[in-house]
Design an enzyme around this catalytic site. Structure first.
Site, PDB file in Angstrom:
ATOM      1  CD  GLU A   1      -7.099   1.777   6.417  1.00  0.00           C
ATOM      2  OE1 GLU A   1      -6.379   0.941   6.950  1.00  0.00           O
ATOM      3  OE2 GLU A   1      -6.718   2.503   5.471  1.00  0.00           O
TER       4      GLU A   1
ATOM      5  CD  GLU B   1      -2.714   1.190   2.549  1.00  0.00           C
ATOM      6  OE1 GLU B   1      -2.306   0.658   3.597  1.00  0.00           O
ATOM      7  OE2 GLU B   1      -3.838   1.700   2.439  1.00  0.00           O
TER       8      GLU B   1
HETATM    9  C1  LER Z   1      -3.436   1.136   6.321  1.00  0.00           C
HETATM   10  O1  LER Z   1      -4.243   0.536   5.353  1.00  0.00           O
HETATM   11  C2  LER Z   1      -3.259   2.568   6.023  1.00  0.00           C
HETATM   12  O2  LER Z   1      -3.906   3.118   5.174  1.00  0.00           O
HETATM   13  C3  LER Z   1      -2.258   3.328   6.762  1.00  0.00           C
HETATM   14  O3  LER Z   1      -2.646   4.651   6.927  1.00  0.00           O
HETATM   15  C4  LER Z   1      -1.823   2.713   8.049  1.00  0.00           C
HETATM   16  O4  LER Z   1      -1.237   3.640   8.858  1.00  0.00           O
HETATM   17 MN    MN Z   2      -5.288   2.038   3.870  1.00  0.00          MN
END
Ligand code: LER
Ligand code: MN
Length: 266
Positions: free
Chosen positions: A244, A150
C-alpha cells in the site's frame, strides 16, 4: 509468502495507492509484474459491475486477499463513531455490503478509517463503545468473512493507533472472525519495536500492509524489510503481504520496485 498490491476500483483522494481506476489494464499490469494477488479498495460495492469484475479477476487469475473500505469515510464521511446515528448506521450497512462482496471473493474486509475519529463533545469511551458495537454487528452477519482492524497512525485518527490498543479492542469485541491488519508505515510511527509488535499480534493477524517509512515502496526508506519478512516467516504467517504505497516517483516504478524488494527478501 504471497505478495499483492492495492488497486482502487475508482479514482479516490487517498494517495497511498499505486493504481487507481482502469481496472482491466491495471489487473493485467499487476499480474505481469509478478504479484500473486490484488487488494481492492472499494468505496461502495454497489457501484461495481460484479460480473465484469469477477470475469476480469478470473482472466488474470489473481486472488483478492483483502478489500479496503476507507474510501467510504474518505469520500463520503461514513464512520462507526460519528455522533450522528444515521451516519453510523449507514457506515455499518456499507461494511455489510463489503462483507457480501468479500464472501464472493474470499477476501478479508479491512476496518481502517471507517472507524472515524473522536468527535467534539463525545468521550473516548463512547467512541470505543460505538466502535465495538459496530464491528460486532458487522462480524455477526457472516462468520466466514474475516474483518481486520488496522491500527492507524495518530495523524490520521485518534482511535486505535497502536497494535496493543488493537489487541485490547479485539478482546472487547470477542469474535473469532475479527483480527488485525498490521501496516509497517503506521508501525514505524507508533510502535517502540515493529518486530515485537508483530510478535505480540501473531495469532490475530489476518492481513499485512507494507510501505517504507516515507510510504514509498519497500526499499525507499529506512525500514528493515528483511527482518520483518524473516519474522513473518518464522511465525508462519499465512496471509498476503500487500503493498500500500505512494505512486512515487510514478505508479509503475513504485509497483516494480516494491515487488523487486519483496522478491529479494523472500
Ligand atoms: C489504510 O490501509 C491505511 O493504511 C490508512 O492509512 C488509511 O488512511
Ligand atoms: Mn494500511
Amino acid at each position: 509468502m504471497r505478495f499483492s498490491i492495492v488497486l482502487s476500483t475508482q479514482p479516490a483522494s487517498f494517495n497511498a495507492v499505486a493504481y487507481k481506476g482502469h481496472i482491466k489494464d491495471n489487473l493485467r499490469k499487476i499480474k505481469n509484474l509478478g504479484y500473486d494477488g490484488v487488494e481492492l479498495a472499494v468505496r461502495d460495492p454497489k457501484l461495481l459491475d460484479l460480473n465484469e469484475l469477477m470475469g476480469l479477476l478470473e482472466q488474470v487469475n489473481l486472488p483478492v486477499p483483502a478489500l479496503g473500505t476507507g474510501q467510504a469515510y474518505g469520500e463520503e464521511g461514513l464512520s462507526f463513531t460519528n455522533a450522528d446515528l444515521d451516519i453510523r448506521t449507514r457506515a455499518i450497512d456499507r461494511i455489510k455490503t463489503h462483507i457480501g462482496l468479500a464472501r464472493k471473493l474470499n477476501a478479508v474486509v479491512i476496518i481502517g478509517l471507517i472507524r472515524g475519529k473522536s468527535q467534539p463533545g463525545i468521550s473516548y469511551s463512547q467512541s470505543e463503545e460505538w466502535l465495538v458495537e459496530a464491528i460486532r454487528e458487522c462480524a455477526s452477519t457472516d462468520a466466514y468473512v474475516k474483518l481486520a482492524i488496522e491500527p492507524i497512525n495518530r495523524y490520521e485518527t485518534d482511535l486505535i493507533n497502536t497494535v496493543i490498543s488493537g489487541l485490547n479492542l479485539l478482546d472487547k469485541i470477542a469474535k473469532d472472525n475479527v483480527g488485525l491488519l498490521l501496516d509497517t508505515f503506521h508501525m514505524n510511527i507508533e510502535e517502540p519495536s515493529i518486530l515485537e509488535s508483530i510478535e505480540s499480534a501473531k495469532d490475530r493477524m489476518f492481513h499485512f500492509h507494507v510501505a517504507d517509512s516515507n510510504r514509498w515502496y519497500p526499499g525507499a526508506g529506512h525500514i528493515d524489510f528483511q527482518e520483518v519478512y524473516n519474522l513473518l516467516h518464522k511465525i508462519n504467517y499465512q496471509g498476503f503481504i500487500s503493498a500500500e504505497i505512494l505512486p512515487l516517483p510514478d505508479a509503475d516504478t513504485a509497483a516494480i520496485k516494491a515487488i523487486e524488494t519483496l522478491h529479494s527478501i523472500a
